[in-house]
Design an enzyme around this catalytic site. Structure first.
Site, mmCIF file in Angstrom:
data_model
loop_
_atom_site.group_PDB
_atom_site.id
_atom_site.type_symbol
_atom_site.label_atom_id
_atom_site.label_comp_id
_atom_site.label_asym_id
_atom_site.label_seq_id
_atom_site.Cartn_x
_atom_site.Cartn_y
_atom_site.Cartn_z
ATOM 1 N N GLU A 206 43.852 34.202 34.317
ATOM 2 C CA GLU A 206 44.305 35.586 34.471
ATOM 3 C C GLU A 206 44.480 36.004 35.927
ATOM 4 O OE1 GLU A 206 42.071 35.502 30.524
ATOM 5 O OE2 GLU A 206 41.878 34.603 32.500
ATOM 6 N N GLU B 133 37.334 32.683 26.678
ATOM 7 C CA GLU B 133 36.305 33.731 26.542
ATOM 8 C C GLU B 133 35.685 33.709 25.142
ATOM 9 O OE1 GLU B 133 36.831 37.349 29.136
ATOM 10 O OE2 GLU B 133 38.903 36.998 28.566
#
Length: 661
Positions: free
Chosen positions: A128, A108
């Site tokens: 995730e 990210e």
């Protein structure tokens, strides 16, 4: 000029500020490290000599993101989302120079940079979802803006990393380095300066949104798939990617944050993270050992030999199979060839891989095969006396007594995701390390068990059957028990599972006086399971099970009737009994971590991962409630149902975790 601020490496030269993100295993993107990165970014932005800022990993990779354990609580400031926003809003161009592993919030951070260059072999991923969580620092909003909904959803929903040096999604990377990454990054910055190119916030990108119809079609297709998933993150990720097209960027970030919190607090999310934590703990507990032998011998025939040989062929080592029966050896080789051909035909194996696997196999007598092996696996009884080479380890892979080190595969060697390493009374550290190293090379998680041959999986399965039979003793229907399991997500309850295994083989499971082994009783009536067309269930020609009126009548004649219990009570007692058996294993030292039993339960009993194993579920149900339910069981098998003292410790100390041995 070189400067080190905390864990972050900083240096400035030729108009470039290099900010090194620590990327070794112990350097997660902690709040302290995030604060250091923010400070380094502000210093570089304020320095008049700096024209470009390069984020790079200072270790073997760029960044693997946060410690998964940190997801159990809200993010501490500065949050990953705040760090990524600061990078994106930097007044000077920020280039992420990527290599090695770029995962989670590390990925990210790369998405928040204005430009991305990557070394060959760079692995970019957002795992995730495996933890039951969506990303939390803007990936659901930035990634689809760069690559579109279809490619973004594939990365986000699979959790698997993509190779940025091979065929990365269009728009994700600006340049693939052909030479040393730092030199390429320096040249890239020079090119930006020459062309007068400045910051390029991902939030303002529209490349991936250029075809609204295709975007919506990709979202609709994935929404249909996610709707049936028990992983709470999957539908939330699809909705967040849709929001990237429909909402302003800031609102999309808020949507993602809400989705993250919702999933983090959900029961399935907690269970998925607990299982992942159990796997990490099992890997961390391995004894440091060798990389593995170059030559492995499997000795014996029987049902374990062929799958064990097949499971070892992908391991980069020569595999020698020694079998005393030539006809069994020949039939086994044919079977292995057929299985490899089937895998090749289905695309699971490439042509070269199939040939390579088969080329590793050598066959002969046990004495000949054991003579040169560095590691010997006994696949069946009768091979214990075969001489092995000096210094070679000998591991017992079949059920039976273990004095040294043994292996138990769940569910079978070919499909094993878990291996029990049995440490017998004479086990040495070197043998244990070698067994754990072999399990790792086979792609399996290993757990260590202290016993003389008894496995956690065998004992847990016996406890499950013993509890289920006791519920029948107390007047409950086996079909209602299985239905309670099925409605909870456990597809194969204890009676269906035993039918599929065959009831004749389960007669050795002991019961206390006054308790019945119903599998043994039905087998004595000729109802031996699925293969016979009748067991607990009636099995039709199509192989579908149906509740049996004959079995209901047989049960009604042999034990008192009782009012049906609620499904929740049936599950509580079944899971509580298995957790109670786990407590006994912890108390005796057979098992060292409660989470290891949960891993075994997922493999041996096929419990749903999104529920977690019995030890996790028992704590979620409440230690006091489980202890009282066990203590309240009125059944002759009191030794089995009596709560282990560990329950008292959990209740009185209000501990949220089982003790570790």
């Amino acid at each position: 000029m070189a400067q080190t601020a905390g864990a972050v490496e900083e240096r400035i030269g030729d108009g470039i500020a290099w900010i090194g993100v620590p990327s070794d295993a112990a350097s997660h993107l902690t709040p302290a490290l995030r604060a250091e990165l923010l400070a380094a970014l502000s210093r570089a932005e304020a320095d008049g000599s700096v024209a470009c800022i390069v984020l790079t990993g200072s270790g073997s990779g760029f960044s693997e993101g946060e410690d998964p354990a940190s997801f159990e609580a809200p993010h501490a400031a500065p949050t990953p989302a705040e760090l990524c926003l600061r990078v994106e809003r930097c007044a000077k161009p920020v280039i992420a120079a990527l290599h090695g592993r770029v995962l989670g919030t590390g990925a990210e951070l790369a998405l928040a940079a204005h430009y991305r260059i990557a070394a060959p072999g760079t692995r970019f991923g957002l795992p995730e979802v495996v933890l039951g969580l969506p990303p939390s620092a803007g990936a659901t909003q930035r990634l689809p803006r760069l690559v579109g909904a279809a490619a973004a959803l594939e990365i986000l929903l699979s959790g698997r990393p993509v190779d940025l040096g091979a065929t990365p999604p269009r728009g994700l990377v600006d340049h693939i380095a052909a030479g040393p990454l730092e030199e390429e990054a320096r040249a890239f910055c020079a090119e930006l300066r020459a062309e007068g190119l400045g910051p390029r916030p991902t939030a303002l990108r529209r490349d991936g949104l250029a075809d609204p119809m295709a975007y919506q079609q990709a979202v609709a297709a994935r929404r249909a798939e996610a709707a049936t998933s028990h992983n709470p993150a999957r539908p939330e990720i699809v909705a967040a990617v849709e929001a990237a097209q429909l909402l302003p960027f800031a609102s999309g970030l808020d949507f993602e944050e809400d989705a993250f919190e919702t999933c983090r607090d959900s029961e399935p999310g907690r269970a998925l993270r607990a299982v992942a934590a159990a796997e990490r703990a099992a890997l961390a507990a391995r004894v440091p050992g060798p990389l593995g032998p170059r030559r492995i011998a499997v000795l014996g025939d029987g049902p374990l030999a062929v799958p064990l040989v097949q499971a070892l062929l992908p391991v980069p080592a020569s595999v020698d199979w020694g079998c005393p029966a030539p006809e069994a050896l020949h039939a086994g080789v044919v079977q292995i060839r057929d299985r490899l051909e089937a895998a090749r035909s289905s695309g699971a194996l490439g042509d070269d891989e199939a040939e390579l696997h088969l080329s590793r196999l050598r066959i002969g007598t046990p004495a000949d095969m054991a003579g040169e092996a560095e590691l010997v696996l006994l696949a069946g009884p009768g091979q214990e006396g075969v001489a092995v080479a000096p210094g070679a380890s000998r591991l017992v892979a079949f059920p039976g007594p273990v004095t040294g080190v043994g292996l138990r595969f769940a569910p079978s060697p070919v499909a094993a995701r878990l291996v029990e390493v049995i440490a017998g009374p004479e086990a040495g550290a070197a043998g244990i390390a070698e067994a754990e190293a072999l399990a790792l090379r086979m792609g399996s998680v290993s757990i260590r068990v202290t016993s003389s041959g008894e496995s956690v999986g065998g004992r847990l399965f016996d406890a499950c059957c013993r509890a289920a039979d006791a519920l029948v003793d107390m007047g409950q229907s086996p079909f209602a028990i299985d239905a309670a399991c099925r409605d909870w997500g456990w597809r194969r309850g204890p009676f269906l599972r035993r039918d599929q295994m065959g009831l004749s083989r389960l007669g050795a499971q002991t019961r206390a006086a006054g308790a019945v082994n119903w599998a043994s009783d039905l087998a004595a009536e000729g109802r031996t399971g699925r293969d016979a067309g009748a067991g607990f269930y009636d099995w039709t020609g199509a192989g579908a099970p149906a509740a049996s009126a004959e079995v209901e009548a047989l049960l009604a004649a042999r034990r008192p009737a009782a009012e049906p219990w609620p499904a929740a009570r049936l599950r509580l007692l079944l899971i509580g009994a298995m957790a109670n058996e786990g407590a006994r294993m912890l108390g005796s030292g057979m098992l060292h971590r409660a989470s290891d039993l949960d891993l075994v339960a997922l493999q041996v009993l096929d419990l749903p991962r999104w529920r977690g194993g019995p030890m996790h579920v028992a704590l979620r149900l409440g230690a006091r409630a489980v202890r009282e339910a066990l203590a309240g069981v009125a059944h002759p098998d009191r030794a089995f149902w009596t709560p282990h003292p560990l329950w008292d410790d959990l209740v009185t100390s209000r501990a949220a975790q089982w003790p570790e041995g």
